[in-house]
Write a protein that holds these residues in place. Structure first.
Motif, PDB file in Angstrom:
ATOM      1  N   HIS A 162       0.828  -1.211   0.000  1.00 18.76           N
ATOM      2  CA  HIS A 162       0.000   0.000   0.000  1.00 18.76           C
ATOM      3  C   HIS A 162       0.864   1.264   0.000  1.00 18.76           C
ATOM      4  CE1 HIS A 162       0.644  -0.234   4.373  1.00 18.76           C
ATOM      5  NE2 HIS A 162       0.392   1.055   4.386  1.00 18.76           N
ATOM      6  N   VAL A 163       2.028   1.203   0.625  1.00 16.03           N
ATOM      7  CA  VAL A 163       2.947   2.348   0.627  1.00 16.03           C
ATOM      8  C   VAL A 163       3.509   2.550  -0.780  1.00 16.03           C
ATOM      9  CG1 VAL A 163       5.115   3.271   1.545  1.00 16.03           C
ATOM     10  CG2 VAL A 163       3.520   2.071   3.063  1.00 16.03           C
ATOM     11  N   LEU A 164       3.908   1.458  -1.415  1.00 14.10           N
ATOM     12  CA  LEU A 164       4.413   1.553  -2.790  1.00 14.10           C
ATOM     13  C   LEU A 164       3.315   2.053  -3.733  1.00 14.10           C
ATOM     14  CD1 LEU A 164       6.620  -1.648  -2.978  1.00 14.10           C
ATOM     15  CD2 LEU A 164       7.401   0.722  -2.926  1.00 14.10           C
ATOM     16  N   GLY A 165       2.080   1.658  -3.483  1.00 18.63           N
ATOM     17  CA  GLY A 165       0.961   2.139  -4.286  1.00 18.63           C
ATOM     18  C   GLY A 165       0.768   3.642  -4.151  1.00 18.63           C
ATOM     19  N   GLU A 166       0.910   4.141  -2.934  1.00 15.73           N
ATOM     20  CA  GLU A 166       0.795   5.583  -2.698  1.00 15.73           C
ATOM     21  C   GLU A 166       1.935   6.328  -3.396  1.00 15.73           C
ATOM     22  OE1 GLU A 166      -0.898   9.046  -1.516  1.00 15.73           O
ATOM     23  OE2 GLU A 166      -1.761   7.059  -1.306  1.00 15.73           O
ATOM     24  N   ILE A 167       3.136   5.759  -3.319  1.00 20.01           N
ATOM     25  CA  ILE A 167       4.292   6.353  -3.998  1.00 20.01           C
ATOM     26  C   ILE A 167       4.039   6.395  -5.508  1.00 20.01           C
ATOM     27  CG2 ILE A 167       6.734   5.958  -4.592  1.00 20.01           C
ATOM     28  CD1 ILE A 167       7.046   4.968  -1.633  1.00 20.01           C
ATOM     29  N   TRP A 168       3.518   5.298  -6.045  1.00 16.09           N
ATOM     30  CA  TRP A 168       3.215   5.255  -7.482  1.00 16.09           C
ATOM     31  C   TRP A 168       2.187   6.333  -7.839  1.00 16.09           C
ATOM     32  CZ3 TRP A 168       5.263   2.871 -11.638  1.00 16.09           C
ATOM     33  CH2 TRP A 168       4.558   3.010 -12.840  1.00 16.09           C
ATOM     34  N   SER A 169       1.140   6.464  -7.040  1.00 15.37           N
ATOM     35  CA  SER A 169       0.090   7.453  -7.320  1.00 15.37           C
ATOM     36  C   SER A 169       0.643   8.866  -7.379  1.00 15.37           C
ATOM     37  CB  SER A 169      -1.002   7.390  -6.247  1.00 15.37           C
ATOM     38  OG  SER A 169      -1.675   6.170  -6.307  1.00 15.37           O
ATOM     39  N   ILE A 170       1.551   9.177  -6.475  1.00 20.35           N
ATOM     40  CA  ILE A 170       2.154  10.511  -6.463  1.00 20.35           C
ATOM     41  C   ILE A 170       3.128  10.670  -7.631  1.00 20.35           C
ATOM     42  CG2 ILE A 170       3.689  12.060  -5.178  1.00 20.35           C
ATOM     43  CD1 ILE A 170       2.440  10.827  -2.591  1.00 20.35           C
ATOM     44  N   SER A 171       3.901   9.633  -7.909  1.00 18.00           N
ATOM     45  CA  SER A 171       4.939   9.700  -8.941  1.00 18.00           C
ATOM     46  C   SER A 171       4.378   9.690 -10.354  1.00 18.00           C
ATOM     47  CB  SER A 171       5.911   8.532  -8.771  1.00 18.00           C
ATOM     48  OG  SER A 171       6.500   8.562  -7.489  1.00 18.00           O
ATOM     49  N   ASP A 172       3.272   8.986 -10.555  1.00 23.13           N
ATOM     50  CA  ASP A 172       2.597   8.930 -11.861  1.00 23.13           C
ATOM     51  C   ASP A 172       1.379   9.839 -11.789  1.00 23.13           C
ATOM     52  OD1 ASP A 172       1.640   8.263 -14.387  1.00 23.13           O
ATOM     53  OD2 ASP A 172       0.862   6.318 -13.775  1.00 23.13           O
ATOM     54  N   LYS A 173       1.637  11.128 -11.577  1.00 21.20           N
ATOM     55  CA  LYS A 173       0.549  12.066 -11.290  1.00 21.20           C
ATOM     56  C   LYS A 173      -0.441  12.225 -12.438  1.00 21.20           C
ATOM     57  CE  LYS A 173       3.427  16.058 -12.343  1.00 21.20           C
ATOM     58  NZ  LYS A 173       4.075  17.221 -11.808  1.00 21.20           N
TER      59      LYS A 173
ATOM     60  N   ALA B 198      12.426   9.790 -10.333  1.00 19.65           N
ATOM     61  CA  ALA B 198      13.153  10.528  -9.299  1.00 19.65           C
ATOM     62  C   ALA B 198      12.236  10.846  -8.118  1.00 19.65           C
ATOM     63  CB  ALA B 198      13.751  11.807  -9.878  1.00 19.65           C
ATOM     64  N   THR B 199      10.989  11.162  -8.417  1.00 15.18           N
ATOM     65  CA  THR B 199       9.995  11.393  -7.365  1.00 15.18           C
ATOM     66  C   THR B 199       9.829  10.141  -6.520  1.00 15.18           C
ATOM     67  OG1 THR B 199       8.813  13.004  -8.725  1.00 15.18           O
ATOM     68  CG2 THR B 199       7.555  11.955  -6.953  1.00 15.18           C
ATOM     69  N   ALA B 200       9.687   9.006  -7.179  1.00 14.19           N
ATOM     70  CA  ALA B 200       9.523   7.732  -6.467  1.00 14.19           C
ATOM     71  C   ALA B 200      10.743   7.418  -5.618  1.00 14.19           C
ATOM     72  CB  ALA B 200       9.263   6.607  -7.466  1.00 14.19           C
ATOM     73  N   VAL B 201      11.928   7.661  -6.149  1.00 11.76           N
ATOM     74  CA  VAL B 201      13.166   7.405  -5.407  1.00 11.76           C
ATOM     75  C   VAL B 201      13.187   8.225  -4.111  1.00 11.76           C
ATOM     76  CG1 VAL B 201      15.668   7.823  -5.459  1.00 11.76           C
ATOM     77  CG2 VAL B 201      14.555   6.628  -7.358  1.00 11.76           C
ATOM     78  N   ARG B 202      12.836   9.502  -4.220  1.00 13.66           N
ATOM     79  CA  ARG B 202      12.830  10.347  -3.019  1.00 13.66           C
ATOM     80  C   ARG B 202      11.790   9.859  -2.015  1.00 13.66           C
ATOM     81  NH1 ARG B 202      13.259  16.693  -3.186  1.00 13.66           N
ATOM     82  NH2 ARG B 202      15.257  15.999  -4.008  1.00 13.66           N
ATOM     83  N   LEU B 203      10.586   9.554  -2.485  1.00 10.87           N
ATOM     84  CA  LEU B 203       9.527   9.111  -1.577  1.00 10.87           C
ATOM     85  C   LEU B 203       9.864   7.773  -0.930  1.00 10.87           C
ATOM     86  CD1 LEU B 203       6.380  10.190  -3.614  1.00 10.87           C
ATOM     87  CD2 LEU B 203       7.358  11.312  -1.591  1.00 10.87           C
ATOM     88  N   ILE B 204      10.475   6.883  -1.675  1.00 13.93           N
ATOM     89  CA  ILE B 204      10.894   5.596  -1.109  1.00 13.93           C
ATOM     90  C   ILE B 204      11.902   5.831   0.005  1.00 13.93           C
ATOM     91  CG2 ILE B 204      12.254   3.510  -1.595  1.00 13.93           C
ATOM     92  CD1 ILE B 204      10.736   3.392  -4.305  1.00 13.93           C
ATOM     93  N   GLY B 205      12.844   6.737  -0.219  1.00  8.59           N
ATOM     94  CA  GLY B 205      13.826   7.049   0.818  1.00  8.59           C
ATOM     95  C   GLY B 205      13.178   7.523   2.098  1.00  8.59           C
ATOM     96  N   HIS B 206      12.197   8.406   1.973  1.00  8.35           N
ATOM     97  CA  HIS B 206      11.489   8.898   3.161  1.00  8.35           C
ATOM     98  C   HIS B 206      10.684   7.775   3.820  1.00  8.35           C
ATOM     99  CE1 HIS B 206      12.478  13.130   3.076  1.00  8.35           C
ATOM    100  NE2 HIS B 206      12.177  13.204   1.791  1.00  8.35           N
ATOM    101  N   ALA B 207       9.997   6.971   3.007  1.00  4.98           N
ATOM    102  CA  ALA B 207       9.186   5.874   3.557  1.00  4.98           C
ATOM    103  C   ALA B 207      10.069   4.870   4.290  1.00  4.98           C
ATOM    104  CB  ALA B 207       8.402   5.192   2.443  1.00  4.98           C
ATOM    105  N   GLN B 208      11.261   4.615   3.774  1.00  2.00           N
ATOM    106  CA  GLN B 208      12.174   3.692   4.433  1.00  2.00           C
ATOM    107  C   GLN B 208      12.648   4.235   5.782  1.00  2.00           C
ATOM    108  OE1 GLN B 208      14.973   3.224   1.173  1.00  2.00           O
ATOM    109  NE2 GLN B 208      14.262   1.143   0.820  1.00  2.00           N
ATOM    110  N   GLN B 209      12.551   5.543   5.962  1.00  4.10           N
ATOM    111  CA  GLN B 209      12.901   6.167   7.241  1.00  4.10           C
ATOM    112  C   GLN B 209      11.697   6.246   8.177  1.00  4.10           C
ATOM    113  OE1 GLN B 209      14.711   9.944   6.264  1.00  4.10           O
ATOM    114  NE2 GLN B 209      16.512   8.984   5.379  1.00  4.10           N
TER     115      GLN B 209
END
Length: 95
Positions: free
Chosen positions: A46-57, A69-80
């Protein structure tokens, strides 16, 4: 409105991902290829789905360089442990 600008490290990672996942050399990653790439992030679906939704606006079903690049940044934050949202796009990760 986000003023997202990828860092050099994020762009380098995008280039690495595209080298592997963009077999047609179109400068994009399809949803199917992205699943394979991002499963290594060890995040909940579900987190990856949210990242996809934001990244594929534009809901194209693929990610461009900027979307990736958007997904990469969001993944980094989610991993934290941060909750994924568009506000994170203006914050660079600490790693």
């Amino acid at each position: 409105m986000s003023s997202f600008v990828p860092t050099q490290a994020e762009l380098a990672l995008v280039n690495q991902i595209l080298a592997v996942a963009d077999t047609d050399k179109l400068n994009l990653v399809t949803g199917k290829a992205a699943v394979k790439v991002f499963e290594g992030a060890k995040l909940q679906p579900h987190v990856l789905g949210e990242i996809w939704s934001i990244s594929d606006k534009e809901n194209n079903g693929f990610l461009t360089r900027t979307g990736l690049a958007t997904a990469v940044r969001l993944i980094g934050h989610a991993q934290q442990g941060e909750t994924v949202n568009t506000d994170l796009l203006d914050r660079r990760t600490s790693h």
